[in-house]
Design a protein around this motif. Structure first.
Motif, mmCIF file in Angstrom:
data_model
loop_
_atom_site.group_PDB
_atom_site.id
_atom_site.type_symbol
_atom_site.label_atom_id
_atom_site.label_comp_id
_atom_site.label_asym_id
_atom_site.label_seq_id
_atom_site.Cartn_x
_atom_site.Cartn_y
_atom_site.Cartn_z
ATOM 1 N N ASN A 16 -7.466 6.751 -7.979
ATOM 2 C CA ASN A 16 -7.790 5.845 -6.885
ATOM 3 C C ASN A 16 -7.961 4.408 -7.360
ATOM 4 O O ASN A 16 -7.529 3.478 -6.692
ATOM 5 N N ILE A 19 -4.634 2.919 -7.910
ATOM 6 C CA ILE A 19 -4.017 2.604 -6.619
ATOM 7 C C ILE A 19 -4.564 1.294 -6.061
ATOM 8 O O ILE A 19 -3.810 0.406 -5.667
ATOM 9 N N TYR A 20 -5.905 1.185 -6.053
ATOM 10 C CA TYR A 20 -6.496 -0.033 -5.497
ATOM 11 C C TYR A 20 -6.110 -1.259 -6.300
ATOM 12 O O TYR A 20 -5.834 -2.319 -5.741
ATOM 13 N N LEU A 23 -2.529 -2.146 -5.352
ATOM 14 C CA LEU A 23 -2.433 -2.717 -4.006
ATOM 15 C C LEU A 23 -3.056 -4.108 -3.956
ATOM 16 O O LEU A 23 -2.535 -5.012 -3.306
ATOM 17 N N MET B 91 1.280 4.857 -1.807
ATOM 18 C CA MET B 91 -0.128 4.597 -2.100
ATOM 19 C C MET B 91 -0.931 4.348 -0.826
ATOM 20 O O MET B 91 -2.041 4.845 -0.676
ATOM 21 N N GLN B 94 -2.047 7.369 1.123
ATOM 22 C CA GLN B 94 -3.011 8.269 0.491
ATOM 23 C C GLN B 94 -4.404 8.200 1.100
ATOM 24 O O GLN B 94 -5.384 8.201 0.381
ATOM 25 N N ARG B 95 -4.467 8.093 2.405
ATOM 26 C CA ARG B 95 -5.763 8.051 3.095
ATOM 27 C C ARG B 95 -6.798 7.213 2.341
ATOM 28 O O ARG B 95 -7.892 7.663 2.024
ATOM 29 N N ILE B 96 -6.409 6.015 1.984
ATOM 30 C CA ILE B 96 -7.328 5.144 1.267
ATOM 31 C C ILE B 96 -8.012 4.210 2.267
ATOM 32 O O ILE B 96 -7.577 4.087 3.407
ATOM 33 N N ILE B 199 -0.965 21.631 -1.541
ATOM 34 C CA ILE B 199 -2.249 21.503 -2.219
ATOM 35 C C ILE B 199 -2.805 22.885 -2.550
ATOM 36 O O ILE B 199 -3.324 23.116 -3.647
ATOM 37 N N ARG B 205 -0.750 14.993 -6.567
ATOM 38 C CA ARG B 205 -0.104 13.994 -5.716
ATOM 39 C C ARG B 205 1.287 13.618 -6.203
ATOM 40 O O ARG B 205 2.177 13.317 -5.442
#
Lengths: 285, 302
Positions: A16, A19-20, A23, B91, B94-96, B199, B205
């Motif tokens: 994560n 990813i952040y 982005l 990205m 990915q439910r971010i 999953i 992923r």
């Protein structure tokens, strides 16, 4: 999402973070040049040359006044709207009329006309430029906004007709039949029933064509020759080339901002429709 | 059901068909003929010269120069744009948190006209007032460029070794958001159950991306490939606005579109310019057909 083991959880956090980070970097790459231009447009010429990173000592609103008046950006903006608004209106009207007939009526030649419109999407505008220039010259509409409007409409037709024909095919027949039974004539039927039903499609096509025309550079470059008729994109390119002879850097930066901001603001307000309107060309093209 | 249907059909079709015939079909047809003449635009007569313009084109080093630049763009731009935008889209999907924000922001360059973008970036690249050079200087990256034989930080648009990289980077910057939105829309259409099943099977992923997302996005990728490939054959506006035409004898930024524009509207060689335009069109047509053919696969139904 629930995870059982802690190594998985750790991995999850690392992924994560990556990813952040990625982005966020792209956000900076996209936004920073724009912010820089906006900040620079408030500086004096001297400050611009001093350092690209320094913030302006005070906001030079005068840069914008000069860009709008002396550099004619105001005039170019008016010219752009004078050309684009009627072009959009008639593109939508003519395409809706043609699309409706092509979708709803059986007649010999129907398929041929439809495919002829589709064929137009294959050709690059570059190929038509020279004959187009001489055609408009012989029709005495070269270097007029009227001529450019006709050309804009004509070149927006293929995709718009194609899209709206598909759209009209999805309108349920019973609504139309009910209107006929109620005694509506063909024109009432089209303008009072069909057009309102096609609202979403028309909005998408309106946005798609607006941004296309706003972006258009080569057609006005070839078809408009006097500088008082220039549209915005052409005027800005003209300013950019002029810049080599007369230096008004701050005025030029202000001009970029004036050209850049309106569409950006409209986009932030109507982002969903605009994203849909713009990508519709590729999604079912 | 429809009475007097031709009273509707004819007036409804007429405006669109007439405009289309006059301003679109006629010029295209005329171009095909013009390319066989040595027309200079001034005289009414157009001397018919057969394939002379095409022979001349094959022997014109500047034609090849421009074509090679188009091919270089074609080689690099679609692959960079598509992998970057696909990566961004994956990205974001990915439910971010802030996914909406990223989605909106990355699309920004799409709603700014290409001319504004060109002018904006020509100042970003500017050796004295631009941010890029001063940023690289601040990071002391001169050594990096010296590896490639530069004296220091390149002057980007002003250097024939870097001008196409500089322009290409702007195109990537501008296009990535567009294709990202395209891919996101396609990704959202993939049923969640596919991922849930994967999953359960223990797919991470990375596996999901390669084994579910990519195959189901094939159609969209094909479209993206054709679109960005056609874009690599255009490049007119961005090149015209970022590079002063005729500023260098070696024409390092020329592409077919700018070269043919110059030949037509600056040198009045209309016949010759049209021959280049016809070749450009044939190249684009071949490219699209080839892309569709090479990437054809059994469509995955879901």
């Amino acid at each position: 999402m629930e995870r059982q083991g802690s190594p998985n959880k750790l991995l999850e956090i690392i992924i994560n973070t990556v990813i952040y980070l990625f982005l966020a970097s792209w956000t900076i790459i996209v936004v920073f040049p724009m912010l820089w231009v906006i900040v620079t447009s408030f500086k004096t010429d001297k400050e611009i040359f001093l350092s690209p990173w320094q913030l302006p000592a005070q906001l030079m609103w005068d840069n914008f006044v000069r860009a709008l008046t002396k550099a004619n950006i105001g005039l170019y903006l008016v010219n752009s709207l004078t050309v684009i608004l009627p072009s959009i209106f008639f593109t939508l009207l003519f395409s809706a009329m043609a699309g409706y007939v092509l979708a709803r009526y059986e007649f010999p030649g129907n398929r041929i006309i439809f495919y002829a419109f589709m064929g137009g999407m294959l050709f690059p505008v570059m190929l038509a430029l020279v004959p187009l220039f001489f055609l408009l010259q012989s029709m005495k509409i070269i270097d007029t906004h009227f001529g450019l409007i006709l050309v804009y409409i004509a070149y927006s037709l293929p995709f718009t007709v194609f899209f709206l024909t598909g759209f009209f095919k999805t309108i349920p027949s019973d609504l139309i039949e009910a209107a006929i039974i109620d005694g509506a004539n063909n024109y009432q039927l089209f303008f009072l029933i069909v057009i309102p039903l096609a609202q979403n499609g028309l909005v998408s096509m309106g946005i798609f064509n607006f941004l296309g025309m706003w972006n258009q550079y080569i057609l006005p470059l070839v078809l408009l020759t006097s500088s008082d008729k220039y549209v915005l994109s052409q005027g800005l390119a003209f300013l950019q080339h002029q810049q080599r002879y007369q230096s008004d850097w701050s005025g030029l930066f202000a001009a970029i901002v004036i050209v850049m901001l309106p569409t950006l603001i409209v986009y932030v307000i109507f982002q969903n429709q605009i994203q849909r309107g713009l990508t519709v060309g590729a999604l079912k093209g | 059901m429809y009475k007097h249907k031709y009273r509707v059909i004819i007036p409804f079709l007429a405006p669109a068909v007439i405009l289309y015939l006059v301003f679109v079909i006629y010029p295209y047809a005329r171009s095909m003929y013009n390319s066989l003449t040595s027309w200079k635009g001034v005289s009414a007569n157009q001397p018919f010269v057969g394939l002379y313009n095409y022979v001349r084109m094959i022997n014109d080093e500047f034609f090849w120069n421009a074509l090679i630049h188009n091919l270089q763009y074609l080689l690099f731009l679609p692959i960079i744009i598509i992998s970057l935008s696909l990566f961004l889209a994956f990205m974001i999907s990915q439910r971010i948190r802030f996914s909406k924000f990223f989605r909106v922001t990355f699309f920004f360059p799409q709603v700014i006209s290409i001319i504004s973008i060109g002018v904006l970036w020509s100042y970003v690249y500017h050796p004295t007032i631009g941010i890029l050079t001063s940023l690289l200087q601040a990071a002391h990256l001169e050594w990096f460029f010296q590896i490639f034989g530069f004296e220091g930080i390149p002057v980007w648009v002003g250097d024939e070794r870097t001008v196409r990289i500089a322009i290409g980077a702007v195109v990537v910057w501008q296009a990535a958001g567009f294709y990202m939105v395209l891919f996101l829309a396609a990704m959202e259409a993939i049923p969640q159950t596919f991922y849930e099943a994967a999953i359960i099977d223990g797919a991470n992923r990375w596996h999901q991306f390669w084994n579910i997302t990519i195959p189901l996005l094939w159609d969209t990728m094909q479209t993206a490939l054709v679109f960005s490939g056609l874009g690599a054959f255009d490049m007119f506006a961005i090149t015209r606005v970022m590079v002063v035409s005729g500023s260098s004898q070696t024409r390092p930024a020329d592409v077919l579109a700018t070269y043919l524009y110059e030949q037509a509207f600056e040198a009045s060689r209309f016949g010759y310019a049209t021959a280049i335009a016809v070749s450009l069109f044939l190249l684009m047509l071949t490219l699209s057909a080839l892309t569709m053919r090479v990437t054809r696969r059994e469509a995955v139904e879901y």
